[in-house]
Structures are given as C-alpha cells and as structure tokens.
Design an enzyme around this catalytic site. Structure first.
Site, PDB file in Angstrom:
ATOM      1  N   ARG A  45      39.637  65.188  17.372  1.00 22.33           N
ATOM      2  CA  ARG A  45      39.828  63.751  17.510  1.00 22.33           C
ATOM      3  C   ARG A  45      40.751  63.189  16.430  1.00 22.33           C
ATOM      4  O   ARG A  45      41.215  62.067  16.524  1.00 22.33           O
ATOM      5  CB  ARG A  45      38.474  63.014  17.505  1.00 22.33           C
ATOM      6  CG  ARG A  45      37.931  62.798  18.906  1.00 22.33           C
ATOM      7  CD  ARG A  45      36.702  61.913  18.962  1.00 22.33           C
ATOM      8  NE  ARG A  45      35.514  62.549  18.468  1.00 22.33           N
ATOM      9  CZ  ARG A  45      34.927  62.286  17.296  1.00 22.33           C
ATOM     10  NH1 ARG A  45      35.432  61.363  16.494  1.00 22.33           N
ATOM     11  NH2 ARG A  45      33.836  62.925  16.936  1.00 22.33           N
ATOM     12  N   TYR A  96      47.963  43.404  34.622  1.00 21.85           N
ATOM     13  CA  TYR A  96      47.263  44.521  35.251  1.00 21.85           C
ATOM     14  C   TYR A  96      45.781  44.165  35.403  1.00 21.85           C
ATOM     15  O   TYR A  96      45.149  43.680  34.451  1.00 21.85           O
ATOM     16  CB  TYR A  96      47.435  45.766  34.391  1.00 21.85           C
ATOM     17  CG  TYR A  96      46.903  47.017  35.021  1.00 21.85           C
ATOM     18  CD1 TYR A  96      47.561  47.596  36.103  1.00 21.85           C
ATOM     19  CD2 TYR A  96      45.740  47.619  34.550  1.00 21.85           C
ATOM     20  CE1 TYR A  96      47.076  48.749  36.687  1.00 21.85           C
ATOM     21  CE2 TYR A  96      45.255  48.770  35.128  1.00 21.85           C
ATOM     22  CZ  TYR A  96      45.926  49.335  36.189  1.00 21.85           C
ATOM     23  OH  TYR A  96      45.441  50.478  36.769  1.00 21.85           O
ATOM     24  N   ASP A 167      52.959  44.482  27.769  1.00 17.66           N
ATOM     25  CA  ASP A 167      52.766  45.648  28.636  1.00 17.66           C
ATOM     26  C   ASP A 167      54.094  45.867  29.341  1.00 17.66           C
ATOM     27  O   ASP A 167      54.483  45.120  30.235  1.00 17.66           O
ATOM     28  CB  ASP A 167      51.638  45.387  29.636  1.00 17.66           C
ATOM     29  CG  ASP A 167      51.326  46.611  30.496  1.00 17.66           C
ATOM     30  OD1 ASP A 167      52.213  47.485  30.637  1.00 17.66           O
ATOM     31  OD2 ASP A 167      50.205  46.695  31.043  1.00 17.66           O
ATOM     32  N   LYS A 192      52.679  56.374  34.347  1.00  9.39           N
ATOM     33  CA  LYS A 192      53.668  55.916  35.316  1.00  9.39           C
ATOM     34  C   LYS A 192      55.040  56.545  35.040  1.00  9.39           C
ATOM     35  O   LYS A 192      55.173  57.741  35.183  1.00  9.39           O
ATOM     36  CB  LYS A 192      53.697  54.385  35.318  1.00  9.39           C
ATOM     37  CG  LYS A 192      52.292  53.736  35.335  1.00  9.39           C
ATOM     38  CD  LYS A 192      51.526  54.011  36.599  1.00  9.39           C
ATOM     39  CE  LYS A 192      50.044  53.641  36.527  1.00  9.39           C
ATOM     40  NZ  LYS A 192      49.730  52.290  36.046  1.00  9.39           N
TER      41      LYS A 192
HETATM   42  C1  LIG Z   1      48.636  51.626  35.447  1.00 11.25           C
HETATM   43  C2  LIG Z   1      48.839  50.487  34.532  1.00 11.25           C
HETATM   44  C3  LIG Z   1      47.977  50.269  33.451  1.00 11.25           C
HETATM   45  C4  LIG Z   1      46.772  51.142  33.179  1.00 11.25           C
HETATM   46  O1  LIG Z   1      47.163  52.435  32.831  1.00 11.25           O
HETATM   47  P1  LIG Z   1      46.292  53.762  33.181  1.00 11.25           P
HETATM   48  O2  LIG Z   1      47.145  54.832  32.611  1.00 11.25           O
HETATM   49  O3  LIG Z   1      46.156  53.806  34.671  1.00 11.25           O
HETATM   50  O4  LIG Z   1      44.983  53.627  32.509  1.00 11.25           O
HETATM   51  C5  LIG Z   1      48.238  49.183  32.630  1.00 11.25           C
HETATM   52  N1  LIG Z   1      49.277  48.359  32.865  1.00 11.25           N
HETATM   53  C6  LIG Z   1      50.120  48.532  33.902  1.00 11.25           C
HETATM   54  C7  LIG Z   1      51.244  47.596  34.115  1.00 11.25           C
HETATM   55  C8  LIG Z   1      49.933  49.610  34.773  1.00 11.25           C
HETATM   56  O5  LIG Z   1      50.759  49.781  35.808  1.00 11.25           O
END
Ligand SMILES: *Cc1c(COP(=O)(O)O)cnc(C)c1O
Length: 373
Positions: A45, A96, A167, A192
């Site tokens: 960790r 999100y 984000d 993503k």
């Molecule tokens: C998918 C996504 C998240 C969350 O991410 P995970 O890897 O699925 O936990 C947060 N913000 C946006 C814009 C996303 O597309």
C-alpha cells in the site's frame, strides 16, 4: 533531450521507462504485497514501481505531480476525504453521477456540505463559490458535452478562497491543461482515454502542491485505494498511444457530428467542434481539439433512440468511453440520468478508432431503420 524541450506527444512515449544500460525498454510488472526491509517501500500500500512510472507520465502531461488510485471514483473519494469536516463543496450540476452520489452521501452523514451550481454560467458560479472550500468542475461535461470556462471559474473560486478541481476525463491530458488555466487539482478516470482499451479501472489526481500530494498519498495508503499492478502496467502501455488514438477518434467524431447534424432522424447534435454548438467558442480557446465524445438526440421518443442503440452492429451498445472501440448508449436508460434531466432520446457516443466510413454506415443504417419501423 530534457523533458521540458519535448512536446506532450513525445513525453507520453519517452517518460516512465528504465534508463540503465541493459534495462528492458518496458517497465517490469512487479506483483508483490511486501518488500524486504531496509528500502523505501515496506508494504504494497506504500507504493509500487509501476504506479510511479504511470504517475511520472501523467504528471508531466498535466504539469504537476500525479497520484494514481484504483479507479476514478477512488480518486474522487480521496480528494473529498482530504477536506475538513463540514467543508462546503460547490459542485457542477452536470458532473459524473458517481461524484454526485459521493457528495450526497457525505452530506447526509454530516461530513460535508454541498451546493449545486451551473458552471456553464460563470457569473452565477462565482457567487455560488462564497464560503466554499472546493469548487468541483467537469469539462467537457458528461453526457451533454458542455464546456465550462476553467480560467474564469478558477479565478472566481480563488477570489472566495475556494480550491478548484477539474474532472478532465473527457478532454484527456492532451486537449486541455487545467493547472495552467488556474485549477489546483485535475482528475482523470484513466479507465477511459488514458487506458484506452476498455480493459481496466484506474484513476489519477494531479496537483502542483506538495501538501495535497502528501494528503492524497496518505489517503491511498490508509484507505487502500491502490491501483492494481497489472492495471497500472496496462494504463502506462495504453497512454503511450494516446496522441494517435485521440487524433484519429477526434477526426472521426467531427465527421460523424457533421453528418448526424443533417440526418433526418437526428433532432440535435452536441459536439463542441460544430461551429453552432454553444460550447464551440470557449472550447476553441480552452482546448487544443474538440475531443472524441459527442451526443445526439433522435427524433421520436425513447423507443426510437433505443432502436438505434440496438440496431448498430460495428458500434457496441455499452456504457463507458475513451476506448479504441466506438460505444454508444441512451443515457436516460438510467433513473439517475432521467432525474438529472438528461433528454430521453439523447444518445452519447464515444468515438473509437475504427474506419470512419464503416462507423457512419453502421450508424446511418441504424438511424434509418429506427425511424422506418
Ligand atoms: C468514468 C468517469 C469517472 C469515474 O471513473 P471510474 O474509473 O469509472 O471510477 C469520473 N468522471 C468521469 C467524467 C468519468 O467519465
């Protein structure tokens, strides 16, 4: 050549690699739960060499220090957990869904307070930052692909003493630089575009403040929200090709958006690359490209849109985004999206790297038969 002489497209290929004579070009995969005593790391960790390589690359692309987490949501939760009890978070109304859930739960538990704001209206957003500890921006937004002004919102938040997190998942580290625009933190769901192959979960937060890095690393270590060793390896391998994947997907997204805009089964297209899109002017200033995400509303009702989603063959009907494979879904199939006001016929498309003409023929055929039946 020194990293500061290189463009981002070169950095993502060159950084995070062993540099010694005889070293392997690819970093080693180091699965372990513990380390021999006497070194910098004691327990898994604390860290893993593979996370460090990925963090080096993402940090260099964003211009700060990166901390990797087990998912985008784990990264978001870690940021919220660094806030003092009772802190007020001003959050974009279109963010999100999972982030809204995290905030709502912390509000219900008395841990944080929240205020929902419209970040596409910079003047209204400024007043809403009064008393806030953190402003949470997402741009471009999901699923409406709206564009928020990072520099204006950051200046407004800072004038009220609020920190700013962006984000930037949809923009990727190549299409906008939130830290340069004034933000304090950048979040990516590396699940993503960074990973890019729809085969892993991983999240990253980047900041240039050492204190925040320390607090985030502490959260990861204590909460155990650590990236998987294989996931970090795959994300690093994925990010090497981000520039070429994105270039291709973005070009195709622009082409599909233009064709969708004049298709009789389409009522509205949302893509900041279209000159008449409400986010076009701001995106042209703030971003170095319009990205690979678009959304459109079909004519008819939700059933018409569902028939489009079920009618595609090359394109996959699935949630998520940012991979080499083109995905689409009708977002209002989720109750939470309906409650958030997502139009019932809105189909979000994450454009991949398949041949643009093949994608168009697939989409056109599905649209034509959805309105014919
Ligand atoms: C998918 C996504 C998240 C969350 O991410 P995970 O890897 O699925 O936990 C947060 N913000 C946006 C814009 C996303 O597309």
């Amino acid at each position: 050549m020194a990293p500061h002489e290189l463009s981002r497209d070169s950095l993502l290929v060159a950084l995070g690699r062993p540099q010694g004579a005889g070293d392997a070009l690819a970093p080693a995969l180091t699965p372990t739960s513990t380390y021999r005593a006497g070194g910098a790391l004691n327990y898994a960790r604390d860290g893993n060499p593979g996370w460090g390589d990925l963090e080096t690359v993402i940090g260099a692309l964003e211009g700060g220090d990166a901390v990797a987490f087990s998912s985008g949501m784990a990264a978001a939760a870690a940021v919220l957990e660094t806030l003092p009890a009772g802190a007020l978070v001003a959050v974009s109304r279109v963010a999100y869904h999972g982030v809204h859930v995290l905030l709502r739960e912390r509000e219900a538990a008395g841990r944080l307070r929240t205020r929902t704001i419209d970040t596409l209206d910079a003047a209204a957003a400024e007043a809403a930052c009064d008393g806030a500890a953190l402003l949470w921006i997402e741009t471009p937004t999901n699923p409406l692909i709206g564009v928020a002004d990072i520099a204006a919102l950051s200046a407004a938040a800072h004038s009220h003493g609020a920190a700013v997190i962006v984000d930037s998942t949809l923009a990727t580290p190549l299409r906008q630089q939130p830290l340069d625009a004034g933000a304090d933190l950048v979040l990516h769901s590396a699940t993503k575009f960074i990973g890019g192959h729809s085969d892993l979960l991983l999240g990253v937060v980047v900041t240039h403040e050492a204190e925040r890095v320390e607090a985030l690393v502490h959260r990861r270590q204590t909460d155990g929200s650590v990236p998987g060793v294989l996931e970090a390896f795959l994300a690093l391998r994925g990010v090497r090709t981000l520039a070429v994947r994105l270039e291709r997907a973005e070009r195709t997204a622009g082409e599909l958006a233009r064709r969708l805009a004049v298709h009789p089964a389409v009522a509205l297209v949302r893509y900041p690359g279209l000159p008449d899109d409400p986010g076009h002017g701001l995106a042209a200033r703030q971003m170095s490209g319009f990205g690979a995400m678009l959304a459109f509303e079909t004519v008819g009702d939700a059933d018409t849109a569902d028939r489009v989603c079920e009618g595609v063959e090359l394109i996959t009907h699935a949630t998520s985004l940012g991979g080499v494979d083109t995905l689409l879904e009708r977002r209002a199939r989720y109750a939470a999206e309906r409650e958030a006001g997502t139009p019932p016929t809105l189909i979000r498309v994450s454009v991949g790297i398949e041949d643009a003409e093949d994608l168009w023929r697939d989409l056109e055929r599905a649209l034509d038969s959805a309105v014919a039946s």
